[in-house]
Design an enzyme around this catalytic site. Structure first.
Site, PDB file in Angstrom:
ATOM      1  N   CYS A 192      43.204   5.214  28.733  1.00  0.00           N
ATOM      2  CA  CYS A 192      43.590   6.619  28.852  1.00  0.00           C
ATOM      3  C   CYS A 192      42.381   7.392  29.381  1.00  0.00           C
ATOM      4  CB  CYS A 192      44.013   7.166  27.486  1.00  0.00           C
ATOM      5  SG  CYS A 192      42.639   7.221  26.339  1.00  0.00           S
ATOM      6  N   HIS A 226      39.278  -0.867  21.398  1.00  0.00           N
ATOM      7  CA  HIS A 226      39.795  -1.961  20.572  1.00  0.00           C
ATOM      8  C   HIS A 226      40.155  -3.146  21.440  1.00  0.00           C
ATOM      9  CE1 HIS A 226      39.732   0.719  17.207  1.00  0.00           C
ATOM     10  NE2 HIS A 226      40.479   1.593  17.857  1.00  0.00           N
ATOM     11  N   GLU A 241      39.476   9.079  14.195  1.00  0.00           N
ATOM     12  CA  GLU A 241      39.772  10.420  14.722  1.00  0.00           C
ATOM     13  C   GLU A 241      40.188  11.362  13.587  1.00  0.00           C
ATOM     14  OE1 GLU A 241      42.662  10.681  18.016  1.00  0.00           O
ATOM     15  OE2 GLU A 241      43.418  12.476  17.015  1.00  0.00           O
ATOM     16  N   ASN A 293      46.909   2.167  18.571  1.00  0.00           N
ATOM     17  CA  ASN A 293      47.912   2.627  19.543  1.00  0.00           C
ATOM     18  C   ASN A 293      48.613   1.447  20.204  1.00  0.00           C
ATOM     19  OD1 ASN A 293      47.169   2.421  22.579  1.00  0.00           O
ATOM     20  ND2 ASN A 293      45.235   2.927  21.586  1.00  0.00           N
TER      21      ASN A 293
HETATM   22  S1  SF4 Z   1      43.396  12.038  23.003  1.00  0.00           S
HETATM   23 FE1  SF4 Z   1      43.058   9.942  22.587  1.00  0.00          FE
HETATM   24  S2  SF4 Z   1      44.643   8.892  23.690  1.00  0.00           S
HETATM   25 FE2  SF4 Z   1      44.550  10.922  24.506  1.00  0.00          FE
HETATM   26  S3  SF4 Z   1      43.174  10.806  26.230  1.00  0.00           S
HETATM   27 FE3  SF4 Z   1      41.965  11.367  24.475  1.00  0.00          FE
HETATM   28  S4  SF4 Z   1      41.222   9.471  23.666  1.00  0.00           S
HETATM   29 FE4  SF4 Z   1      42.899   8.967  25.000  1.00  0.00          FE
END
Ligand code: SF4
Length: 682
Positions: A13, A42, A127, A219
């Site tokens: 991402c 991960h 997070e 995820n």
């Molecule tokens: S919030 Fe999480 S999943 Fe979305 S871009 Fe940022 S790191 Fe990636």
């Protein structure tokens, strides 16, 4: 024949890609080792590859030596960890995803107001722990609606979610909290939503589904769970070689997706291996349809389209970009280069233009500069039409002119339009602020042409107009001689130039103006004529000087001897200039002590001679002179006795009157030089 269907929203991402880039940049710069607080992603193989380059994953801060470089992962870290790193004296590179930072900031702000913060997510996830650490002990994490229902009756709590949380679960939790009048902010990352939505759709239509990613990645596990619910033959693999253990049927439709922390290389390896196994390279790209995910919360979100101008709130600022909440399901990003001013802070409301609703990584791309540029263009076009001047600053000297910044737009000023005079060094205008007139605009070609010269000309015209209004014919004004020509002298009389014609320089005859005045000489002049139509001013210098004939009667007393210059000779006499503009005449009979046949026998033009004033008639402008009497008087005075004088000068007894025609002292007006006569206007 089996067919592969590959998810577009697969792999790294935006946040993970960004953190990865930070680590790689440091490694490229030669920093060794580069620490991360726990694995960057991960995926064991990708982590190993980074370790081989000098990246060290370390959870224990006390094991990180002072001065070392530590990259914070995209999940972010707890506040206490941040403080511990600071105390340890390490260099921190914060690669926390802007979306996560935004949640942290919201949690901090709400708890600062004494409100409870409820995070929908896994309380053990880094997070979520990072967000809770910023709630001053007022935070709670819930992962199910049941847990949410058991919470005490908080007053208007803030409800946010882990960015990778399941949307349906988040809605259930929100539903469970509805009676508490919560402020709900859907902070689920669009990247995750898109990935999950697409994966579910592919899984629904596939005979087999492959989910690539680390088994310890939350995820990826969630992705696997969602796909498995739609496609029982869903396989979770970490590497391509694991495909060897899976049996596919010849007519299988096979879908492939990957978790957010799966490197592109591993994903591509899997896709390639699949193609090899089936000896089939018929790959169908998925279509981005979005029909099965329309929650009540989403319905309340604003709709946006490219080109739209919207107002948003700055929620996060990083080194490279500013994250703006525009009320859409995902926040927008403005690159620093797209900000019209870097003077922004969290909480500021700014106007932005939507550049892209989805940049391919789930982010809304915004620009502030586009709006400013558009407004600037409108202002520039309006100024061009009205002729109004605009401000500009010289930016860069280029071939043929100067580039100036006009309201953020680049404008070209041709060298010939930079000044009223030739410009030798265009560089001198760089950094200089100036008024400009827009003379050409072409928005399509992004071309603006401006003129500084036009502004200077207009200013000069204004100044001239003001000066002209103060001038009146007949006035005596002060001026400076600026330029001499054969026909006269140009005199600056306070910002405008007037001409003193050569005939108006002196009462005497003048061959060239330099005989009377010189450049830069200050003089008083009289304004003879103003001609605004032709922009001409006629001046007179001589009009400010006394007229020689006006004072001639007092200055030249009959009987006195003066010096003069022979300026013209005629048959019966010589004209002698006593001063500029004042000539007298010596009759031939008065030219010498003896009788002469012609005037030239006694004098020639240019001779400086002594003459006696015989008579002065200022009315008729005539002065009669005598060389002979001057010689006699002076000789007499030098010998001092009458006898000496008689001996000295053997005077021819022939009376002059007998020799010459009746030649009164006064030269006839018709013959007298113009200079000896009064000018017509006198
Ligand atoms: S919030 Fe999480 S999943 Fe979305 S871009 Fe940022 S790191 Fe990636």
């Amino acid at each position: 024949m089996p067919q592969l269907r590959i998810a577009k929203n697969a792999g790294f991402c935006f946040g993970v890609r960004r953190a990865m880039a930070s680590v790689e940049r440091l490694l490229d710069e030669g920093v060794r080792p580069v620490y991360t607080l726990g694995p960057l992603m991960h995926n064991p193989d990708a982590v190993k590859a980074l370790e081989a380059r000098g990246c060290v994953s370390q959870e224990d801060i006390s094991q990180i030596p002072p001065g070392a470089t530590v990259v914070l992962r995209s999940h972010g870290v707890r506040l206490e960890d941040e403080q511990a790193l600071s105390l340890r004296g390490v260099r921190v590179v914060d690669a926390t995803c802007p979306f996560v930072k935004r949640i942290q900031a919201m949690a901090e702000a709400a708890s600062g107001e004494g409100r409870r913060v409820i995070v929908a997510g896994d309380r053990e996830h880094p997070e979520v722990r990072g967000v809770l650490s910023r709630t001053r002990g007022l935070g709670e994490a819930v992962s199910t609606p049941e847990e949410a229902a058991l919470l005490p009756p908080f007053e208007r709590p803030l409800v946010v979610s882990q960015t990778t949380f399941r949307p349906s679960r988040f809605q259930e939790i929100c539903q469970a909290l509805r009676s508490r009048d919560p402020e709900i902010v859907n902070t689920i990352c669009l990247t995750t939503e898109d990935r999950q939505r697409e994966a579910v759709e592919i899984a629904r239509e596939s005979d087999a589904m492959i989910v690539v990613g680390g088994r310890n990645s939350a995820n990826t596990r969630e992705l696997f769970r969602l796909c498995e619910a739609k496609c029982p033959r869903t396989y979770h693999i970490e590497r391509a070689r694991e495909l060897d253990d899976i049996i596919f049927q010849p007519k299988d439709h096979i879908g492939i997706t990957a978790g957010a922390s799966t490197p592109d290389g591993i994903f591509e390896e899997v896709v390639t291996r699949m193609s090899d196994i089936e000896k089939q390279e018929q790959v169908t790209e998925t279509q981005d349809t979005s029909t099965d995910f329309a929650s009540a919360i989403d319905e309340t979100l604003v709709q946006i389209r490219p080109g739209q101008t919207i107002t948003g709130t700055v929620v996060q600022i990083t080194d490279d970009e500013v994250c703006v909440n525009v009320g859409y399901k995902s926040d927008g990003l403005v690159k620093k280069s797209d900000l019209s001013s870097t003077d922004v802070k969290i909480g500021d409301e700014i106007e932005v233009e939507v550049v892209k609703v989805n940049d391919g990584e789930g982010n809304v791309l915004l620009s502030q500069r586009n709006i400013v540029n558009r407004k600037s263009w409108d202002a520039i076009v309006a100024a061009s039409e009205s002729g109004e001047f605009v401000k500009g600053v010289g930016k860069e000297a280029v071939k043929g002119g100067l580039i100036a910044d006009v309201m953020g737009i680049r404008a070209f000023i041709p060298a010939s339009l930079l000044s009223l005079r030739y410009v030798e060094k265009i560089d001198e205008f760089v950094g200089q602020e100036m008024d400009l007139k827009i003379i050409e605009t072409d928005k399509a070609k992004k071309r603006v042409v401006a003129s500084r010269k036009a502004v200077l000309q207009a200013e000069e015209a204004e100044k001239k107009k003001a000066i002209w209004e103060t001038l009146h014919e007949g006035d005596i004004v002060h001026g400076i001689v600026r330029r001499l020509t054969s026909f006269g002298a140009f005199v600056d009389i306070g910002g405008v130039d007037g001409l003193v014609h050569v005939t108006d320089l002196s009462w005497a005859r003048v061959g060239h103006p330099s005989e009377v005045v010189s450049v830069n000489q200050p003089i008083d002049v009289k304004i003879l004529k103003l001609d605004p139509e032709r922009d001409r001013i006629s001046l007179s210098y001589k009009a400010t000087l006394p007229k020689p004939w006006d004072v001639a009667g007092e200055k030249y007393i009959p009987g006195t001897i003066v010096t003069g210059k022979v300026v013209r000779i005629i048959d019966y006499g010589a004209f002698v200039e006593l001063e500029p503009g004042l000539d007298g005449m010596v009759h031939i009979s008065q030219c010498a002590l003896t009788r002469i046949a012609k005037v030239e026998d006694a004098v020639k033009v240019g001779d400086i001679i002594r003459v006696k004033i015989l008579s002065v008639d200022t009315e008729a402008k005539r002065i009669s002179l005598s060389i002979r009497q001057a010689l006699e008087d002076e000789a007499f005075e030098s010998v001092n006795t009458p006898q000496d004088a008689a001996d000295e000068f053997a005077i021819d007894e022939q009376p002059a009157e007998a020799e010459a025609p009746e030649a009164p002292e006064a030269a006839e007006p018709a013959e007298a030089p113009e200079a000896a006569e009064a000018p017509a206007e006198e």
